[in-house]
Motif scaffolding. Structure first.
Motif: not given
Lengths: 1114, 328
Positions: A670, A673, A719-720, B49-52
């Protein structure tokens, strides 16, 4: 021997057997008599000998007692005989013991001074000492304790001083050892394998009390032996240490002192002897302990770093012995002893280490069980504190060996303290002291110039296939101000890890982050420490060793969540604007480099590389840093060491992120990110060290997070990354690195990334469209990277076609003979070259301007009008569209870059001719401008693009090239030929030369590819002929030959003729008299400047001259 | 306005289609979720939270999803698609299955409105098959409650909002029509309580704050029109705000009644103070029409985000005017 021989077991027979010798001995002692006796003695069995002991000893003692000087040999023989007797029997009579002791001592000492050894032979001394040893071991039962009665003090005293003198002064190692061993036996502290009397506690008390009188003498003399000459070998030192601690342990034993001295009132008849007696009162203990501690300090400092491990092992034993027995009485030495022990925890010899660990565990257990635990910890933390205080000074002044030892001790304290470390660190003074020490010790030397100089060119970034290890191997060594040994560094890091392991992670990170923020002087060190603390807290590289000490007491207290919180806060600090965007390149240097790169010959020569599919060498111009730089401060003020320091700081921080990933493992995912983007940003940095560190860090992260390679790391988290990139693209002035991150992403991933970055590319193009002026330079590098990636992901088949041309090098005979076919082909080509086939094509194109771009991507949702173009092609088209505009940008650097991009565009688009041709048509006018009216550098690149275009859309270009490009090129070639023919060797360094070379190298394949007509070929031929002259620079000649080689493939006969016109080696006789004889202007001409190359071409391209002779000429 | 314009704290990409509707669900469980409905019929469940995207559900056979919501207290998702169906999804224990569906017959863009009556029962208002018809059913039983058709010709129904007044006996419903009219209906009486002409153009969106009985509506022109209900349930027009560029897709009032957000056709999200409709900020990120805005219902006020979904296929998430939180 005695076992083999039948031994005499009857006392009577034995007596009769021995008697003559004994009698003889008492009358006139000679060596032979003594030897006879001792030989006879060996035939008597032990029990019998015991009965006859007194009788046998008498003549021997008599020999010794006879006044006057005796021969050494005799005394030695007597001593040996007595030793035998004493070793096999035991002494039951106190008188015998006492007398023998004094008699033997007399043998050793000078007659005048009983405390001084006599100048006798070594053999004698060792024989007597052996006898003495045997005597002390033979003493039976209680009688030995009579030795320690006050009345005996003078006697014992002289014996002791004698032995000490022997141990200290004697040159022979054996004698020294024997003397020390005797001393041990005398104090009943012998550790040999024989049986010993075990004294009761009362007896021990008496013993200790007596020995107290001699303690000063023994300890001082023995410490002189220990600290004295190192040449006497480790065995003596080991023995001496043993004597020292055993004696001290006997006298200062807590148990004895606690029991209280039995009131030993001296018997009144002692007289002066009573003055020798010592009463072990409190005061006495205290003052003695003081003196002992100063001796101990000397011994420890001398022996702890001793080269021989046995000595170090003995020091561990010393610590163990004294801590176990005398920790109370020797209170002030406990610190010293612990230090010695702790220093050995990390000994290089496993036996020492192991023993030490056992001892320390015992010590800590003993102390935990006792009420004195607090004081024990206090002592340790006190020691730690004082060591931390002196650490910087020691690190500056002492040699590497000593530094290692000091650090080992430091580490040892931490390990012994174990979980108590967190308690100790709660004291602000301690934490402050330790952290300051670490800060000072870890100071980096930032004066190395090379670090700033080293640049990572795009080529280095590109090597995405490189494995992790190649990066790890290349990691630059750090230079520290105060030490050079790598071992010291790893020890320091282990200290940090241990701190992290035992300490409170919140406290530590807070404190060191404070330091990090406080001053730039500490920043790098603090970061280094923080990295290791986190690793330690996660139990990396510490757990195994710590297990040995405290496994049962200590479990990991740091939870994964705590660790995560700490990591997040550290990482936030690391990647904050001020600490992450540091200048690493001075602006002037940057500019120089770019100019140099533009002019580097390698880029020019590469034009000849017609294999467009894989242009690996790149001359990427990283405008980012020069145009935007870093916003915080102006580079003029940043001195070299500042840049250096910045580079190191970044490297350390990058390493830190890798450490955090290792510490958290998959839980780090996580955090990607926020952390991946900054790391990639640095991977695109042009300072070699930083980009390498970033790549290494990426590898570590991908391993820690469970990705098999960088590619997965990037694609799975794109994506991040894209999120940040797209945000930052909109705020380029604040985040100029966004394109760089995109570049790194592209270089490290494969085509699966393309759909994901589709919209980002649109963002880039849009940002570019919004302001060409400011952002063009910046984005060009992104576009370049993107196209390079596209060219890699979708290798076009143009490379294949270009290879297929090669085998045609030598026209076969069949072809030559098939004149009819040849004529037909020739006719066809001629027509084509005159443009008969193309005409309507061109009309077509002019009427239908190519469709506007952007449709393909945006119209996904709309009704389908035409088949959708593959994404990579539509992207390429979009980019090519921009290139058309940018080709006429006023900045040369940008034009060059755009030409590179354009070339790649052509490569990628070559897959689909329908798309390529309209685009080629549109970009032709500006490209022509570059080819004909621009800086030579631009001409070069433009020519390369032209060659590539020629590869992929040959016919399409023919007329344009022949009309617009060739005349100009050939005229300039002709013009320059005169200059270059006359020029000296310096000419090869000029731009003109490079231009000539490039044009010549590319021209051949271009002509062949475009299938030019005869007129154009003639023009090319005419322009190139001068370069066949041997006066031209050799490389130009070769290039010209290559042009002809290509031309010959297009039109073999024409050029055969041309070459023969130039120089004809042989005459041709017509096969039939009716035919006219052939007259070639080259016939019979004398060899001139062109002959060599013309002949070479004729030979290589048309076979040998002899062969051609026979062939009919059409 | 001296501070630089904020940027989104992150963006969600990969939906692959315009995002018509957004809905936060941050109450249940420990992972805050955001639901989005796309123009290609996909419902994405984004883990914040994971942005996915955690799951993608397809339930409207490729037709555009115009509205998503969750039924409070149950793991039920409700989605409305342009295939004229409303689907109920079971989300418990990781299931992603359509439990039930409801045929609406409406081809328009009008989003449904949901109101919780008591635990377990909800009222759902949606546009019916006839142009001006609003239907209300009870969920989960799907029992029809009523059908509301205005007397006058007002054109297509554009947007509706169902709410339960503190004082009144039954729920009320606000509806915006194609001719720019706003109507207030009493659901239990099936009677039209009040009517006003708010816009010259069709009402594109409206939102209503039951606490202070104020609402605001947007249209395809530049003005945002605010109005309130007086004690007699009469709609009274109040001052309007003029935007720079015309066209508003959606309006949303934050849970604490302090902020109003508008999704603009000019690619921008605008933030107003809800009390006086004072413009506070313009959020610029998207490259196409912004189609939807939503405020998070997170318990921790600092984590209350604003989400904006756009035709450019991205969702941007903003952390703005959160006391104590980083304003990005």
């Amino acid at each position: 021997m005695p076992t083999i021989m039948h031994q005499i077991s009857d006392p009577k027979i034995a007596f009769a057997y021995l008697r003559p010798a004994c009698v003889l001995l008492t009358k006139a002692p000679t060596v032979t008599d003594v030897e006879t006796l001792s030989a006879q003695l060996k035939e008597i069995d032990d029990a019998t000998l015991q009965q006859l002991q007194e009788y046998v000893l008498f003549p021997l003692r008599f020999v010794l007692k006879v006044p006057g000087t005796k021969k050494d040999k005799l005394v030695q023989a007597v001593a040996e005989a007595m030793s035998h007797v004493l070793e096999t029997t035991c002494v039951q009579s106190w008188e015998t013991l006492r007398d023998l002791l004094s008699e033997l001592c007399l043998c050793l000492c000078t007659p005048t001074d009983p405390g001084k050894p006599a100048e006798t032979s070594e053999e004698l001394k060792s024989a007597v000492l052996r006898c003495l040893d045997a005597l002390l071991h033979a003493a039976y039962g209680d009688i030995i304790f009579k030795l320690f009665e006050p009345i005996m003090l003078p006697g014992i005293g002289s014996a002791i001083s004698l032995l000490l003198a022997l141990g200290e002064k004697e040159r022979s190692r054996d004698v020294q050892l024997a003397a020390l061993k005797c001393l041990q036996a005398l104090t009943l502290q012998c550790d040999c394998t024989q049986e010993h009397v075990v004294p009761s506690s009362q007896e021990r008390g008496a013993l200790g009390s007596t020995m107290a009188s001699f303690l000063p003498g023994i300890t001082m003399a023995v410490s002189r032996i220990i600290t004295g000459d190192l040449r006497h070998g480790h065995a003596v030192t080991v023995r001496a240490i043993k004597v020292w601690y055993r004696t001290v342990g006997l006298v200062m034993e807590d148990a004895q002192l606690q029991a209280g001295e039995p009131c030993r009132t001296a018997p009144p008849d002692l007289g002066r002897v009573s003055q020798l007696m010592v009463h072990r009162s409190q005061d006495w203990v205290k003052s003695t302990a003081g003196r002992l501690s100063s001796l101990l300090k000397k011994i420890i400092s001398c022996s702890s770093a001793h080269q021989h491990w046995r000595v170090r092992l003995e020091m561990v034993e010393l610590g163990e012995h004294l801590l176990a027995r005398c920790s109370r009485s020797l209170g002030e030495c406990v610190g010293l002893l612990l230090e010695a022990l702790v220093g050995a925890v990390n000994d290089e010899e496993p036996r020492v280490r192991k023993r030490c660990e056992v001892v320390l565990r015992e010590v800590s257990q003993r102390n935990q069980s006792r009420s004195s635990a607090q004081t024990f910890t206090d002592i340790l933390s006190e020691n730690l504190h004082s060591l931390a205080t002196s650490l910087p000074r020691l690190m500056r002044t002492s040699d590497d060996q000593k530094k290692l030892f000091v650090l080992n001790v430091f580490l040892g304290y931490l390990k012994v303290l174990g979980s108590q470390v967190s308690v100790v660190l709660n004291s602000a003074a301690h934490l402050q002291r330790i952290s300051k020490a670490l800060m000072q010790v870890l100071e980096l030397d930032v004066m190395d110039v090379r670090i700033v100089e080293e640049r990572s060119y795009a080529a280095t970034i590109e090597t995405s296939s490189d494995s992790y290890h190649s990066y790890a191997a290349r990691i630059q060594r750090r230079h520290f101000l105060y030490f050079t040994d790598e071992k010291i560094f790893s020890l320091l890091m282990e200290i940090c890890r241990t701190l992290g392991y035992y300490g409170n992670i919140y406290l530590l990170t807070d404190h060191f982050l404070d330091l990090y923020q406080q001053s730039s002087a500490y920043r790098k060190q603090a970061a280094m420490v923080l990295n290791e603390i986190v690793r330690g807290a996660a139990g990396i590289s510490v757990a195994t060793e710590a297990q040995g000490l405290e496994s049962q007491v200590w479990g990991k207290s740091v939870t994964q969540d705590d660790l995560k919180v700490a990591v997040v806060s550290i990482m936030e600090e690391y990647t904050s604007l001020n600490n992450w965007h540091l200048i690493t390149v001075s602006e002037e240097a940057e500019r120089d480099r770019q100019d140099q790169q533009l002019l580097s010959p390698s880029s020019l020569l590469s034009i000849s590389n017609s294999n467009v599919g894989c242009h690996t060498q790149t001359n990427s111009i990283q405008e980012i840093s020069s145009s935007f730089g870093s916003q915080s401060s102006s580079p003029s003020t940043s001195a070299l060491h500042q840049l250096n320091s910045n580079i190191w700081q970044l490297c350390i921080q990058l390493e830190g992120i890798a450490c955090f990933a290792q510490a958290l493992g998959r839980d780090f995912r996580p955090l990607l990110m926020t952390s991946l983007y900054p790391v990639l940003e640095k991977a695109g940095e042009e300072t070699l060290l930083v980009s390498q560190a970033a790549l290494g860090s990426m590898w570590d992260i991908s391993k820690a997070c469970g990705y098999p390679s960088l590619k997965e790391l990037i694609t799975e988290n794109c994506d991040y990354l894209l999120n940040d990139i797209s945000l930052n693209l909109q705020r380029l002035s604040q985040h100029p690195q966004a394109p760089r991150v995109l570049t790194v992403m592209l270089t490290h991933s494969d085509c699966s990334l393309l759909p994901l970055i589709g919209d980002i590319v649109q963002d880039v193009l849009m940002a570019l469209d919004l302001s060409y002026q400011h952002t063009a330079a910046l984005f060009c590098s992104v576009l370049h990277a993107l196209l390079k990636a596209l060219a890699r992901w979708f290798p076009s088949n143009s490379s294949r076609t270009s290879n297929s041309v090669r085998p045609k090098q030598n026209p076969t005979h069949e072809e030559l003979f098939n004149i009819r076919q040849f004529m037909l082909d020739h006719q066809k080509e001629k027509e084509l070259a005159e443009g008969i086939g193309i005409e309507d094509d061109l009309e077509d194109l002019n009427e239908n301007p190519p469709p506007l771009e952007c449709e393909d991507v945006d119209d996904i949702g709309g009704p389908d009008v035409k088949a959708e173009l593959p994404l990579h092609l539509s992207v390429t088209k979009d980019i090519m569209e921009r290139c058309i505009h940018l080709l006429s940008d006023p900045s040369l650097r940008l034009r060059l870059k755009v030409l590179d991009v354009l070339e790649l565009c052509v490569c990628v688009l070559s897959e689909k001719e329908n798309e390529l041709l309209p685009m080629a048509h549109r970009c032709w006018p500006p490209l022509l401008q570059r080819l004909t009216a621009d800086d030579p550098l631009a001409v070069l690149r433009a020519f390369r693009v032209l060659c590539t275009l020629g590869e992929t859309c040959g016919d399409f270009l023919r007329r344009r090239v022949s009309k617009e490009v060739l005349p100009k090129l050939s005229s300039s070639l002709l013009r320059q030929a005169l200059t270059s023919a006359k020029a000296g060797p310096v000419y090869t360094h000029t731009l003109n030369y490079k231009l000539q070379l490039a044009v010549l190298q590319g021209l051949g394949s271009l002509c062949q590819r475009l299938s030019l007509g005869d007129a154009e070929l003639d023009a090319v031929c005419e322009a190139c002929l001068p370069y066949l002259s041997c006066r031209q620079p050799i490389r130009l000649q070769e290039a010209a030959i290559s042009v002809f080689q290509h031309l010959i493939q297009v039109d073999p006969d024409g050029f055969w003729f041309t070459l023969n016109e130039l120089h004809c080696p042989s005459s041709y006789i017509p096969p039939h008299p009716d035919l006219h004889p052939i007259q070639l202007s080259g016939m019979g001409r004398a060899r001139d400047e062109f002959s060599d190359n013309a002949l070479r071409l004729l030979r290589e391209e048309f076979g040998s001259a002899a062969e051609t002779e026979e062939q009919p000429v059409s | 306005m001296s501070r630089p314009a904020p940027s989104p704290i992150f963006t969600l990409r990969g939906a692959g289609a315009p995002l018509n509707t957004l809905h936060f669900s941050c109450h249940g469980g420990d992972t805050p979720l955001l639901f989005s409905g796309s123009g290609k019929g996909a419902i994405h469940m984004w883990n914040l939270n994971t942005r996915r995207a955690e799951t993608v559900a397809e339930g409207h056979s490729g037709n555009s999803v115009v509205w998503v919501n969750t039924l409070q207290g149950t793991d039920t998702l409700i989605s409305q698609g342009r295939d004229m169906r409303v689907c109920l999804w079971d989300l418990s224990e990781g299931r992603r299955a359509v439990l039930d569906s409801l045929w609406t017959g409406s081809v328009g863009f009008c989003q449904c409105s949901l109101l919780e009556m008591s635990t377990g029962t909800h009222l759902l208002a949606f546009a019916g098959q006839q142009t001006e018809e609003i239907k209300i059913v009870e969920l989960p039983s799907k029992t029809p409650v009523c059908t509301l058709v205005p007397d006058a010709k007002l054109g297509m129904i554009m947007c509706i909002k169902l709410w339960q007044p503190d004082s009144g006996p039954g729920p009320l419903l606000l509806a915006g029509y194609e001719d720019g009219s706003l109507l207030l209906w009493d659901v239990t009486q099936r009677a039209q309580l009040s009517q006003t002409k708010a816009h010259p153009e069709p009402v594109m969106c409206l939102t209503f704050d039951p606490q202070c009985l104020r609402g605001v509506s947007g249209s395809s022109e530049k003005d945002l029109c605010s109005w309130r209900l007086d004690g007699q349930n009469n709609l009274q027009l109040q001052d309007s705000v003029t935007l720079v560029n015309p066209g508003v897709s959606q309006l949303c009032v934050r849970g604490d009644g302090k902020l109003l957000a508008s999704a603009g056709w000019d690619h921008r999200v605008r933030i107003f103070g809800w009390k006086k409709l004072r413009p506070l900020a313009v959020l610029q990120y998207h490259t196409d029409l912004v189609l939807s805005v939503a405020f998070s219902d997170h318990q921790d006020p600092r984590q209350r985000l604003l989400a904006a979904g756009s035709k450019d296929q991205r969702i941007s998430l903003w952390s703005i005017f959160n006391e104590g939180a980083d304003t990005g």
